[in-house]
Design a protein around this motif. Structure first.
Motif, short mmCIF file in Angstrom:
data_model
loop_
_atom_site.label_atom_id
_atom_site.label_comp_id
_atom_site.label_asym_id
_atom_site.label_seq_id
_atom_site.Cartn_x
_atom_site.Cartn_y
_atom_site.Cartn_z
N UNK A 1 0.83 -1.20 0.00
CA UNK A 1 0.00 0.00 0.00
C UNK A 1 0.86 1.25 0.00
N UNK A 2 1.95 1.22 0.75
CA UNK A 2 2.82 2.40 0.81
C UNK A 2 3.45 2.67 -0.55
N UNK A 3 3.88 1.64 -1.26
CA UNK A 3 4.43 1.85 -2.59
C UNK A 3 3.38 2.41 -3.53
N UNK A 4 2.15 1.94 -3.38
CA UNK A 4 1.06 2.48 -4.20
C UNK A 4 0.89 3.98 -3.92
N UNK A 5 1.06 4.37 -2.65
CA UNK A 5 0.94 5.79 -2.30
C UNK A 5 2.04 6.61 -2.98
N UNK A 6 3.25 6.06 -3.00
CA UNK A 6 4.35 6.79 -3.63
C UNK A 6 4.09 6.98 -5.12
N UNK A 7 3.56 5.95 -5.77
CA UNK A 7 3.22 6.08 -7.19
C UNK A 7 2.14 7.14 -7.37
N UNK A 8 1.14 7.14 -6.49
CA UNK A 8 0.08 8.14 -6.58
C UNK A 8 0.63 9.55 -6.41
N UNK A 9 1.59 9.73 -5.51
CA UNK A 9 2.18 11.05 -5.30
C UNK A 9 2.95 11.49 -6.54
N UNK A 10 3.62 10.56 -7.20
CA UNK A 10 4.30 10.89 -8.45
C UNK A 10 3.28 11.33 -9.50
N UNK A 11 2.14 10.68 -9.50
CA UNK A 11 1.07 11.06 -10.43
C UNK A 11 0.46 12.40 -10.09
N UNK A 12 0.66 12.86 -8.83
CA UNK A 12 0.24 14.20 -8.43
C UNK A 12 1.28 15.26 -8.85
N UNK A 13 2.23 14.86 -9.66
CA UNK A 13 3.30 15.73 -10.17
C UNK A 13 4.30 16.10 -9.09
N UNK A 14 4.52 15.18 -8.14
CA UNK A 14 5.57 15.36 -7.16
C UNK A 14 6.76 14.50 -7.56
N UNK A 15 7.93 14.95 -7.16
CA UNK A 15 9.17 14.24 -7.45
C UNK A 15 9.61 13.51 -6.18
N UNK A 16 10.08 12.28 -6.33
CA UNK A 16 10.45 11.47 -5.16
C UNK A 16 11.85 10.91 -5.34
N UNK A 17 12.68 11.11 -4.32
CA UNK A 17 13.99 10.45 -4.25
C UNK A 17 13.86 9.40 -3.16
N UNK A 18 13.97 8.13 -3.54
CA UNK A 18 13.65 7.01 -2.67
C UNK A 18 14.90 6.21 -2.32
N UNK A 19 15.11 6.00 -1.02
CA UNK A 19 16.12 5.07 -0.53
C UNK A 19 15.39 3.87 0.04
N UNK A 20 15.79 2.66 -0.35
CA UNK A 20 15.03 1.49 0.07
C UNK A 20 15.89 0.24 0.05
#
Length: 237
Positions: free
Chosen positions: A177-196
């Motif tokens: 679910x959390x990864x789905x949220x990150x994808x949704x935020x990218x679709x909101x035109x936000x940029x994400x730098x992810x460490x995992x």
């Protein structure tokens, strides 16, 4: 595409003679999810903390939206649209969900209507938080606390999120679910730098990937070039 963040030759150490990062460079394109991968101890979290001002670089440059931000204070990073979401939860456990979200809006605290609008946006993103709005954050499940933490980070409406181990300690279904949220935020035109550390999932959700080794760039490329996960991690084991 436009590079929202550009890091060049970054050197960072916790002690005078020990550098954790030894000349790391990367670029994060606007509205993309860019992942930074590597075994423990290569400086992934150090990189995020330095970008947003919690650590000071010995040398190298950091540019955000075309402006140098070396040595920026963390609160000024937030004002510029850059927010760091650490691996460790930073909630106020004895405050309610609503109160935690309100605290996330401290940069816009002079506009109460805007604060309420942003809280409502978070309740629409995370409907369970509306149900739990009057409960103390410390009484929520781990997954729900992660949602509050992310929602609070979004209260300032950042252009870019620096996200460190977003699924640490979560059950597999909640991690998904959390990864789905990150994808949704990218679709909101936000940029994400992810460490995992979840290499497979990080590759799956990212547009571009950097792999570090011993504090230096090892390899980089689009998602398709990292399809063979075993090949990616063979030298890390």
């Amino acid at each position: 595409m436009i590079d929202l963040l550009k890091v060049e030759d970054l050197v960072v150490g916790y002690y005078e003679d020990i550098n954790i990062l030894q000349g790391v460079s990367l670029e994060a394109e606007k509205e993309d999810i860019t992942a930074v991968l590597g075994p423990n101890g290569v400086g992934k979290s150090t990189l995020l903390k330095t970008i947003c001002g919690f650590l000071e670089a010995t040398s190298g440059t950091i540019n955000f939206k075309g402006d140098p931000i070396n040595g920026i204070e963390p609160h000024n990073a937030i004002s510029k649209g850059l927010v760091y979401l650490p691996q460790e939860l930073t909630l106020f456990h004895r405050m309610t969900v609503q109160e935690n979200l309100q605290l996330g809006g401290w940069t816009i605290r002079g506009d109460k209507e805007l604060v309420e609008d942003r809280i409502e946006e978070n309740y629409e993103r995370f409907p369970i938080l509306r149900e739990k709005s009057d409960q103390h954050a410390g009484n929520l499940s781990g997954g729900q606390q992660r949602m509050v933490d992310l929602g609070r980070a979004l209260m300032s409406n950042p252009e870019m999120l620096l996200v460190d181990e977003p699924t640490a300690g979560l059950a597999p279904n909640l991690a998904g679910e959390m990864y789905d949220r990150l994808i949704s935020l990218s679709e909101e035109e936000r940029t994400i730098l992810l460490v995992d550390q979840n290499i497979r999932k990080a590759i799956e959700v990212s547009d571009y990937i950097y792999a570090l080794e011993l504090g230096k760039n090892k390899t980089q490329g689009p998602r398709e070039e990292f399809a063979d996960v075993k090949e990616v991690i063979k030298d890390w084991l």
